[in-house]
Design a protein around this motif. Sequence first.
Motif, PDB file in Angstrom:
ATOM      1  N   GLN A   1       0.822  -1.201   0.000  1.00  0.00           N
ATOM      2  CA  GLN A   1       0.000   0.000   0.000  1.00  0.00           C
ATOM      3  C   GLN A   1       0.862   1.259   0.000  1.00  0.00           C
ATOM      4  N   LEU A   2       1.931   1.235   0.797  1.00  0.00           N
ATOM      5  CA  LEU A   2       2.805   2.406   0.871  1.00  0.00           C
ATOM      6  C   LEU A   2       3.529   2.634  -0.448  1.00  0.00           C
ATOM      7  N   LEU A   3       3.957   1.558  -1.090  1.00  0.00           N
ATOM      8  CA  LEU A   3       4.623   1.709  -2.389  1.00  0.00           C
ATOM      9  C   LEU A   3       3.669   2.322  -3.412  1.00  0.00           C
ATOM     10  N   LYS A   4       2.403   1.924  -3.389  1.00  0.00           N
ATOM     11  CA  LYS A   4       1.420   2.527  -4.290  1.00  0.00           C
ATOM     12  C   LYS A   4       1.311   4.024  -4.041  1.00  0.00           C
ATOM     13  N   GLN A   5       1.320   4.412  -2.762  1.00  0.00           N
ATOM     14  CA  GLN A   5       1.260   5.836  -2.445  1.00  0.00           C
ATOM     15  C   GLN A   5       2.494   6.558  -2.967  1.00  0.00           C
ATOM     16  N   TYR A   6       3.653   5.961  -2.766  1.00  0.00           N
ATOM     17  CA  TYR A   6       4.891   6.587  -3.233  1.00  0.00           C
ATOM     18  C   TYR A   6       4.877   6.775  -4.743  1.00  0.00           C
ATOM     19  N   VAL A   7       4.445   5.726  -5.448  1.00  0.00           N
ATOM     20  CA  VAL A   7       4.391   5.800  -6.915  1.00  0.00           C
ATOM     21  C   VAL A   7       3.455   6.921  -7.337  1.00  0.00           C
ATOM     22  N   GLY A   8       2.361   7.077  -6.618  1.00  0.00           N
ATOM     23  CA  GLY A   8       1.391   8.118  -6.970  1.00  0.00           C
ATOM     24  C   GLY A   8       1.887   9.524  -6.738  1.00  0.00           C
ATOM     25  N   THR A   9       2.921   9.693  -5.904  1.00  0.00           N
ATOM     26  CA  THR A   9       3.432  11.038  -5.641  1.00  0.00           C
ATOM     27  C   THR A   9       4.423  11.522  -6.685  1.00  0.00           C
ATOM     28  N   ILE A  10       4.859  10.631  -7.561  1.00  0.00           N
ATOM     29  CA  ILE A  10       5.824  11.010  -8.584  1.00  0.00           C
ATOM     30  C   ILE A  10       5.064  11.421  -9.838  1.00  0.00           C
ATOM     31  N   SER A  11       5.162  12.673 -10.200  1.00  0.00           N
ATOM     32  CA  SER A  11       4.406  13.188 -11.337  1.00  0.00           C
ATOM     33  C   SER A  11       4.901  12.578 -12.632  1.00  0.00           C
ATOM     34  N   ALA A  12       3.970  12.408 -13.552  1.00  0.00           N
ATOM     35  CA  ALA A  12       4.294  11.886 -14.882  1.00  0.00           C
ATOM     36  C   ALA A  12       3.698  12.846 -15.908  1.00  0.00           C
ATOM     37  N   GLU A  13       4.364  13.982 -16.122  1.00  0.00           N
ATOM     38  CA  GLU A  13       3.864  14.994 -17.042  1.00  0.00           C
ATOM     39  C   GLU A  13       3.822  14.460 -18.468  1.00  0.00           C
ATOM     40  N   LYS A  14       2.857  14.978 -19.241  1.00  0.00           N
ATOM     41  CA  LYS A  14       2.677  14.536 -20.625  1.00  0.00           C
ATOM     42  C   LYS A  14       3.373  15.504 -21.577  1.00  0.00           C
ATOM     43  N   LEU A  15       4.118  14.967 -22.533  1.00  0.00           N
ATOM     44  CA  LEU A  15       4.738  15.758 -23.582  1.00  0.00           C
ATOM     45  C   LEU A  15       4.085  15.411 -24.916  1.00  0.00           C
ATOM     46  N   LYS A  16       3.883  16.428 -25.745  1.00  0.00           N
ATOM     47  CA  LYS A  16       3.324  16.180 -27.069  1.00  0.00           C
ATOM     48  C   LYS A  16       4.382  15.570 -27.978  1.00  0.00           C
ATOM     49  N   THR A  17       3.923  14.630 -28.818  1.00  0.00           N
ATOM     50  CA  THR A  17       4.840  13.990 -29.752  1.00  0.00           C
ATOM     51  C   THR A  17       4.103  13.609 -31.026  1.00  0.00           C
ATOM     52  N   ARG A  18       4.797  13.802 -32.162  1.00  0.00           N
ATOM     53  CA  ARG A  18       4.213  13.419 -33.451  1.00  0.00           C
ATOM     54  C   ARG A  18       4.305  11.922 -33.692  1.00  0.00           C
ATOM     55  N   SER A  19       5.045  11.233 -32.865  1.00  0.00           N
ATOM     56  CA  SER A  19       5.236   9.793 -33.074  1.00  0.00           C
ATOM     57  C   SER A  19       4.052   8.970 -32.572  1.00  0.00           C
TER      58      SER A  19
END
Length: 463
Positions: free
Chosen positions: A293-311
């Motif tokens: 459960q704690l690992l799930k919380q930790y993973v959720g705190t790390i942002s995963a910003e989206k970048l635009k890509t033509r690929s």
Amino acid sequence: MESIATIHQEMRELVEGYQREPQPQILQRLDRGFQRFTQLATLFLVSERDTYYGYFFMSMSFRTNYSTDAIAGILLDVYPPVFEANPLLLFMLSLKEVMYAFCHEVDHVVFNHPAEMVRTNPERDPGLFKLFNYAADASVNDQLNYEIAQGKKFLSPPKGVITSELLAKRFGLSKLAPRQDYLYYFNRIKDRVNASDDSEEASRRSGTAQKNAAPDGRQGQKGFSIGNHTWESASGEDGGDTGALDEMLESATKELLNNVNDLMDEEARSMMPARFTERIAQINEPPRLNWKQLLKQYVGTISAEKLKTRSRLNRRQPMRYDLSGTKESKTLKIAVAIDTSASMDTEQLKSVFTEIFAIVAHRRYEITVIECDDSVQNVYRIKSPEDVKLDVTGRGGTLFSPTISYINDNRYFRDALLIYFTDGFGERRIPRPRTYRNLWIILGPIKHLSVENPYGIVLPMED
């Protein structure tokens, strides 16, 4: 003033009369007498003998049930909980034995046997259910018999009541310790039954109390059971959800114990036995996280910003080739350090990495395994649980510093999660890990971690 002994004698005579000539009016008199008896029994316990049990009966209602082959039991799926008994069986016991039966049922609840019965037998196997009753009864009766020896003279065990001594004789067990919890006895007798190649013998050993009962309901050396416990009115035979039943029994037990505790003043609480005060503290502890459960919380705190890509195509409008798609800009980095001197076996490693991969399944991730005993032995990346090299190297002494130093010397791990699996025995001081977050997972009790300041949260491997 009517005494509890007088009512008991009256009830016994009514039962004997009903056995000679069954008449409905006798049952009606037994119903009324049972209510009078339970009221006086409650007052007797609170005012003169044992406030612990008395407060429990103040928190219950009472009713008769002539269709059950159990002497007594507590039903938890109603409010307030119901103490149910069959007077035709109950009042064949002596007064001290009746009081023993009352106290016996309370301790089943205090020891959390209702919920534990479901957890130990989720498939509702009748054979395991019988074994559980043996184990739970032995745990409760050993404690009551010990307290009788210490001075509770108003109680007396019915002849042949199930104890650890009886279990040892019946199942051929040596060195069976007295006054243990139900799980100790359950595992010992279950292992004994499973080891038998003779299914008829196993069935005989796990037979019901009633099968071998004498005409008065007793069993002597065969084992006398006060109740065939289910702790619910519906008996759990409708194929309902086991998890929901488990939660219901747990919740009802917690509510009953807290209600009993609330009835007491500080002086009464100070006189409660340790098993009650410990259970009150246990059931009111805040919920504990496990490492998954704690690992799930930790993973959720790390942002995963989206970048635009033509690929990539646009997910909302995949036919619009002029619109850009997106990809995650952040890769989740996890360093899994394995103390190879600890006793993690192959199955444990498989289970650990299966859990980790399930948690990070919806993210871009890179998982690095670091094997270390008194030095770093092996470092490698994995993309699935099958990539883990289960024949880990090392198996020497334990030092945590080499792993921490390896991570601190490599800038790659600056924004990584560090998960350290160890038995805990190692150094007292370590350098501060230069990672995003740190989680120590201990194979045994967390108190075994020798590190004074782990710079992270410490949790046990087992929930």
